[in-house]
Design a protein around this motif. Structure first.
Motif, mmCIF file in Angstrom:
data_model
loop_
_atom_site.group_PDB
_atom_site.id
_atom_site.type_symbol
_atom_site.label_atom_id
_atom_site.label_comp_id
_atom_site.label_asym_id
_atom_site.label_seq_id
_atom_site.Cartn_x
_atom_site.Cartn_y
_atom_site.Cartn_z
ATOM 1 N N SER A 143 0.841 -1.245 -0.037
ATOM 2 C CA SER A 143 -0.041 0.043 0.181
ATOM 3 C C SER A 143 0.704 1.167 -0.169
ATOM 4 O O SER A 143 0.472 2.108 0.514
ATOM 5 C CB SER A 143 -0.970 0.057 1.284
ATOM 6 N N LYS A 144 1.999 1.210 -0.667
ATOM 7 C CA LYS A 144 2.887 2.349 -0.609
ATOM 8 C C LYS A 144 3.202 2.558 -2.024
ATOM 9 O O LYS A 144 4.597 2.362 -2.225
ATOM 10 C CB LYS A 144 4.009 2.366 0.462
ATOM 11 N N MET A 145 2.472 2.843 -3.121
ATOM 12 C CA MET A 145 2.920 2.851 -4.527
ATOM 13 C C MET A 145 3.104 4.417 -4.796
ATOM 14 O O MET A 145 2.484 5.094 -4.061
ATOM 15 C CB MET A 145 1.885 2.524 -5.412
ATOM 16 N N PRO A 146 4.298 4.728 -5.529
ATOM 17 C CA PRO A 146 4.486 5.997 -5.776
ATOM 18 C C PRO A 146 3.426 6.707 -6.425
ATOM 19 O O PRO A 146 2.611 6.189 -7.209
ATOM 20 C CB PRO A 146 5.853 5.805 -6.728
ATOM 21 N N ALA A 147 3.321 8.059 -6.190
ATOM 22 C CA ALA A 147 2.287 8.789 -6.700
ATOM 23 C C ALA A 147 2.279 9.085 -8.447
ATOM 24 O O ALA A 147 1.444 8.995 -9.103
ATOM 25 C CB ALA A 147 2.236 10.224 -6.246
ATOM 26 N N SER A 148 3.633 9.038 -8.781
ATOM 27 C CA SER A 148 3.909 9.350 -10.236
ATOM 28 C C SER A 148 4.795 8.255 -11.099
ATOM 29 O O SER A 148 6.065 8.281 -10.932
ATOM 30 C CB SER A 148 4.411 10.790 -10.559
ATOM 31 N N PRO A 149 4.102 7.115 -11.377
ATOM 32 C CA PRO A 149 5.069 5.943 -11.690
ATOM 33 C C PRO A 149 5.884 6.386 -13.229
ATOM 34 O O PRO A 149 5.634 7.212 -13.720
ATOM 35 C CB PRO A 149 4.033 4.875 -12.067
ATOM 36 N N VAL A 150 6.598 5.450 -13.416
ATOM 37 C CA VAL A 150 7.581 5.795 -14.730
ATOM 38 C C VAL A 150 6.608 5.709 -15.929
ATOM 39 O O VAL A 150 5.647 5.135 -15.896
ATOM 40 C CB VAL A 150 8.525 4.306 -14.716
ATOM 41 N N LEU A 151 7.277 6.180 -16.905
ATOM 42 C CA LEU A 151 6.306 6.499 -18.147
ATOM 43 C C LEU A 151 6.198 5.081 -18.589
ATOM 44 O O LEU A 151 6.380 3.989 -18.517
ATOM 45 C CB LEU A 151 7.242 7.250 -19.156
ATOM 46 N N ALA A 152 5.139 5.091 -19.348
ATOM 47 C CA ALA A 152 4.599 3.932 -20.247
ATOM 48 C C ALA A 152 5.600 2.997 -20.865
ATOM 49 O O ALA A 152 6.645 3.816 -21.350
ATOM 50 C CB ALA A 152 3.390 4.198 -21.144
ATOM 51 N N GLN A 153 5.360 1.856 -20.973
ATOM 52 C CA GLN A 153 6.597 0.871 -21.388
ATOM 53 C C GLN A 153 6.108 -0.523 -21.895
ATOM 54 O O GLN A 153 4.845 -0.721 -21.373
ATOM 55 C CB GLN A 153 7.723 0.724 -20.393
ATOM 56 N N GLY A 155 6.043 -4.402 -21.649
ATOM 57 C CA GLY A 155 6.219 -5.244 -20.380
ATOM 58 C C GLY A 155 5.531 -4.834 -19.318
ATOM 59 O O GLY A 155 4.666 -3.857 -19.268
ATOM 60 N N PRO A 156 5.501 -5.657 -18.252
ATOM 61 C CA PRO A 156 4.933 -5.335 -16.781
ATOM 62 C C PRO A 156 5.288 -3.865 -16.255
ATOM 63 O O PRO A 156 6.197 -3.411 -16.616
ATOM 64 C CB PRO A 156 5.465 -6.497 -16.018
ATOM 65 N N ALA A 157 4.220 -3.404 -15.670
ATOM 66 C CA ALA A 157 4.433 -1.953 -15.319
ATOM 67 C C ALA A 157 5.306 -1.963 -13.958
ATOM 68 O O ALA A 157 5.194 -2.873 -13.105
ATOM 69 C CB ALA A 157 3.134 -1.394 -14.946
ATOM 70 N N ASP A 158 6.352 -1.005 -13.980
ATOM 71 C CA ASP A 158 7.054 -1.042 -12.780
ATOM 72 C C ASP A 158 6.475 0.013 -11.752
ATOM 73 O O ASP A 158 6.882 1.284 -11.595
ATOM 74 C CB ASP A 158 8.529 -0.197 -13.300
ATOM 75 N N THR A 159 5.603 -0.824 -10.943
ATOM 76 C CA THR A 159 4.803 0.155 -10.266
ATOM 77 C C THR A 159 5.522 0.872 -9.013
ATOM 78 O O THR A 159 4.978 1.576 -8.054
ATOM 79 C CB THR A 159 3.865 -0.699 -9.451
#
Length: 297
Positions: A143-153, A155-159
């Motif tokens: 429950s501590k995911m970053p507010a602004s994740p890495v840009l779209a890519q 492969g699986p999302a780097d949350t």
């Protein structure tokens, strides 16, 4: 049939496809024919075989291929500040280990002894590498995911990651020291056929080993560590400069361009990099049965 670099190239090729979700499910097998063969050595260990090298390791891995048992493997997604996105199936190293790996390339015809020669040379001219290291430890991710994740890519999302231009999230751990001898992120147990780097065993899904050695360690102790690593006894020294942490993500920001990165034994330019491990992303022929115990931090 090659070294770790070919598995790296194959996996990255599959992940670049538009149908990557289907393509990455193609089972892979590593038959060792390189000089390092760390991935094959790890699979050999998971199968319960004794640590061997060269033709004996090839024989064992061929037996695993004949048995055709598949095991899911973790995959490390890496992003650099220049915008490069690659996947690692084995390791990322910076400092002493990367220098030995890359600088000993000219001795490739000697086989695994190239790493011994490279280690002795680098010990004689030991360097200090300056940088900022941060990581997300296991158990601090819920429950501590970053507010602004890495840009779209692809492969699986780097949350767990934020853009490299931003500070790491507050729940990450920032290493206070900035002078290192080496930093190593390792997904498996072996760093070479006879380098049992992670004797604590195979990581559970979604976890990787982070090792680093702080500046101040003596040449004698560093030599003892690498000699003992052949049998996985190096952690028994309780060396205060050698640190091991189980993590799910990391960030490394070199303060200068000294040295280079080695990703699965392949050269990568020295620049700010971060990565997140993804659990059970592809399948390889392996001797460990489904549900076999893995190392839990």
């Amino acid at each position: 049939m090659s070294g770790d670099g070919l598995v790296h190239e194959v996996v990255n090729g599959l992940m670049e496809r538009t149908d990557w979700e289907t393509a990455i499910q193609k089972p892979l097998c590593s038959l060792p024919a390189g000089s390092g063969n760390a991935l094959a050595a790890s699979l050999n260990y998971y199968a319960g075989y004794e640590q061997v090298s060269n033709e004996d390791l090839l024989t064992n891995c061929t037996l695993l291929l004949c048995r055709r048992h598949l095991s899911p493997m973790n995959l490390l997604s890496l992003h650099t500040v220049s915008g490069r996105h690659v996947y690692s199936v084995l390791s990322l190293s910076w400092g002493f280990v990367a220098d030995v790996d890359l600088e000993s390339e000219k001795y490739r015809r000697l086989g695994e002894i190239r790493f011994t020669l490279g280690t002795l040379f680098r010990l004689a001219t030991m360097r200090i590498y300056q940088g900022q290291l941060a990581y997300l430890p296991v158990g601090n991710t819920s429950s501590k995911m970053p507010a602004s994740p890495v840009l779209a890519q692809k492969g699986p999302a780097d949350t767990h990651l934020v853009p490299l231009e931003e500070p790491v999230p507050s729940h990450w751990t920032v290493v206070p020291e900035q002078d290192f001898i080496l930093v190593l992120v390792l997904l498996h147990t072996h760093l070479g056929m006879e380098m049992f780097a992670a004797p604590m065993g195979r990581c559970e899904a979604g976890v990787m080993h982070l090792f680093y050695v702080r500046a101040g360690v003596s040449r004698a102790m560093l030599l003892r560590i690498f000699l003992a690593m052949q049998k996985g006894k190096h952690m028994e020294f309780d060396c205060p400069h050698l640190v091991h942490v189980p993590v799910v993500a990391f960030r490394l920001e070199p303060k200068n361009q000294r040295g280079a990165f080695s990703v699965d034994g392949e050269f990568m330019v020295c620049e700010a990099v971060q990565g997140q491990v993804h659990p059970n992303s592809f399948q390889m022929v392996c001797g460990s049965r489904e549900g076999a115990p893995r190392w839990k931090p």
